[in-house]
Design a protein around this motif. Structure first.
Motif, PDB file in Angstrom:
ATOM      1  N   ASN A 131      17.831   3.626   1.466  1.00 43.28           N
ATOM      2  CA  ASN A 131      17.399   4.394   0.288  1.00 43.28           C
ATOM      3  C   ASN A 131      16.250   5.336   0.620  1.00 43.28           C
ATOM      4  N   ILE A 132      16.281   5.944   1.818  1.00 43.38           N
ATOM      5  CA  ILE A 132      15.177   6.810   2.249  1.00 43.38           C
ATOM      6  C   ILE A 132      14.940   7.912   1.218  1.00 43.38           C
ATOM      7  N   GLY A 133      13.672   8.130   0.884  1.00 50.67           N
ATOM      8  CA  GLY A 133      13.323   9.187  -0.068  1.00 50.67           C
ATOM      9  C   GLY A 133      13.309   8.717  -1.512  1.00 50.67           C
ATOM     10  N   GLU A 134      13.741   7.458  -1.747  1.00 52.18           N
ATOM     11  CA  GLU A 134      13.773   6.955  -3.127  1.00 52.18           C
ATOM     12  C   GLU A 134      12.730   5.867  -3.337  1.00 52.18           C
ATOM     13  N   SER A 135      12.366   5.631  -4.589  1.00 54.28           N
ATOM     14  CA  SER A 135      11.430   4.548  -4.930  1.00 54.28           C
ATOM     15  C   SER A 135      12.159   3.217  -4.738  1.00 54.28           C
ATOM     16  N   ILE A 136      11.588   2.340  -3.937  1.00 56.66           N
ATOM     17  CA  ILE A 136      12.327   1.124  -3.565  1.00 56.66           C
ATOM     18  C   ILE A 136      11.639  -0.183  -3.942  1.00 56.66           C
ATOM     19  N   ILE A 190       0.890  -1.164   0.000  1.00 53.91           N
ATOM     20  CA  ILE A 190       0.000   0.000   0.000  1.00 53.91           C
ATOM     21  C   ILE A 190       0.926   1.211   0.000  1.00 53.91           C
ATOM     22  N   LEU A 191       0.730   2.118  -0.946  1.00 54.66           N
ATOM     23  CA  LEU A 191       1.600   3.297  -1.020  1.00 54.66           C
ATOM     24  C   LEU A 191       0.919   4.480  -0.351  1.00 54.66           C
ATOM     25  N   PRO A 192       1.405   4.900   0.835  1.00 49.04           N
ATOM     26  CA  PRO A 192       0.796   6.047   1.511  1.00 49.04           C
ATOM     27  C   PRO A 192       1.130   7.336   0.761  1.00 49.04           C
ATOM     28  N   ALA A 248       8.671  10.692   2.059  1.00 50.39           N
ATOM     29  CA  ALA A 248       8.666  10.787   3.520  1.00 50.39           C
ATOM     30  C   ALA A 248       8.154   9.565   4.265  1.00 50.39           C
ATOM     31  N   GLU A 249       7.512   8.627   3.558  1.00 48.57           N
ATOM     32  CA  GLU A 249       6.916   7.476   4.260  1.00 48.57           C
ATOM     33  C   GLU A 249       7.290   6.172   3.566  1.00 48.57           C
ATOM     34  N   PRO A 250       7.444   5.083   4.351  1.00 47.81           N
ATOM     35  CA  PRO A 250       7.710   3.780   3.711  1.00 47.81           C
ATOM     36  C   PRO A 250       6.406   3.181   3.187  1.00 47.81           C
ATOM     37  N   PRO A 251       6.500   2.267   2.208  1.00 50.41           N
ATOM     38  CA  PRO A 251       5.289   1.545   1.791  1.00 50.41           C
ATOM     39  C   PRO A 251       4.850   0.628   2.931  1.00 50.41           C
ATOM     40  N   ILE A 252       3.557   0.359   3.008  1.00 49.78           N
ATOM     41  CA  ILE A 252       3.052  -0.627   3.982  1.00 49.78           C
ATOM     42  C   ILE A 252       3.000  -1.930   3.187  1.00 49.78           C
TER      43      ILE A 252
END
Length: 290
Positions: free
Chosen positions: A96-101, A57-59, A65-69
């Protein structure tokens, strides 16, 4: 919408487009509005032995600023395997904070599956378990639910050496219940420093007829081992697929340790779909904050 949210939204659109073209039929949109997606990952394309579904789930704040759930679904994924894989994903996020992971996550999972296929691990026994696809049901199999508390305690007996002195029972705190469409959720919390105490608390809770009669008693614990500077952690779904892993994930995000959280759910006959996970987490979060 804040600038960072606009940026996040654009990055999400770009990432989703890229992933759906990379993974083709293995990429599935569960709910466009809620930004819920599922990716089927396997060890090889021709005759996969090991497969796993990664649901995310992409917040609004992801990725800036937030990780995926996320949720990892596979009938063979249990205990140590689950914890190790979850820890690897958390580590990738932190690096990799702030990047698409999501691409990094999928490829990491694939790497683990390939390792399993190449190692001497026997193939998963599909006859015993069917994969739970948790789109909106998952509650259906509650009707023929069998309480498995005894199995959980037997498992903990196996983990805790009987030679240890009987440790005192830690205090147990009970959270406020949440009720939705006749289903009730209630969290219980106890400070613990050994698996023996985890076992004592579970036994004590199951002495309560109401708790013992719950449709599910989902739990997770994290104990920090000072000497090894590592965490001893585990979780139990008790028939509610992936709920234990999500609970443990919440505890990791909140960085709590030396605590056991149990969430009891009494099913009221109406399917709640993904809302049930929200209630389980909210119950747990509230009792942890208290």
């Amino acid at each position: 919408m804040a600038a960072s949210d606009t940026e996040s939204a654009q990055q999400q659109i770009d990432e989703i487009e890229a992933l759906s073209s990379i993974y083709g039929n293995d990429w599935c949109v569960v709910d466009e509005d809620e930004k819920i997606y599922c990716i089927k990952i396997s060890d090889c394309l021709d005759q996969p032995k090991w497969t796993l579904c990664l649901q995310v789930i992409l917040p609004p704040g992801y990725p800036t600023a937030e990780p995926p759930i996320y949720q990892l679904n596979a009938p063979w994924l249990r205990g140590q395997d689950y914890t190790e894989l979850a820890n690897s994903l958390e580590e990738i996020y932190v690096q990799n904070i702030g990047e698409s992971i999501l691409y990094l996550w999928v490829e990491k999972i694939r790497e683990v599956l390939i390792e399993k296929a190449q190692s001497s691990d026997p193939e998963p026994d599909i006859k015993k378990t069917t994969e739970e696809v948790d789109e909106d049901d998952g509650d259906d199999f509650l009707l023929d639910y069998q309480p498995i508390q005894e199995d959980q305690i037997k498992m903990l007996n196996y983990m805790t050496s009987e030679s240890q002195e009987d440790e005192e029972l830690p205090p147990i705190h009970h959270g406020n219940p949440i009720t939705d469409r006749r289903s009730t959720f209630q969290a219980h919390l106890a400070p613990v420093v050994t698996t023996r105490q985890v076992k004592r608390v579970l036994e004590k809770l199951y002495e309560n007829k109401k708790i013992a009669s719950a449709t599910h008693n989902i739990y997770a614990y994290r104990i920090y081992c000072e000497d090894k500077q590592t965490f001893l952690q585990d979780c139990e779904d008790d028939g509610e697929t992936a709920a234990g892993g999500r609970l443990l994930h919440l505890m990791q995000i909140l960085n709590v340790h030396n605590v056991l959280v149990v969430v009891s759910r009494w099913y009221g006959g109406i399917l709640l779909g993904p809302d049930r996970f929200k209630h389980i987490n909210n119950c747990a979060r509230n009792v942890l904050v208290e």
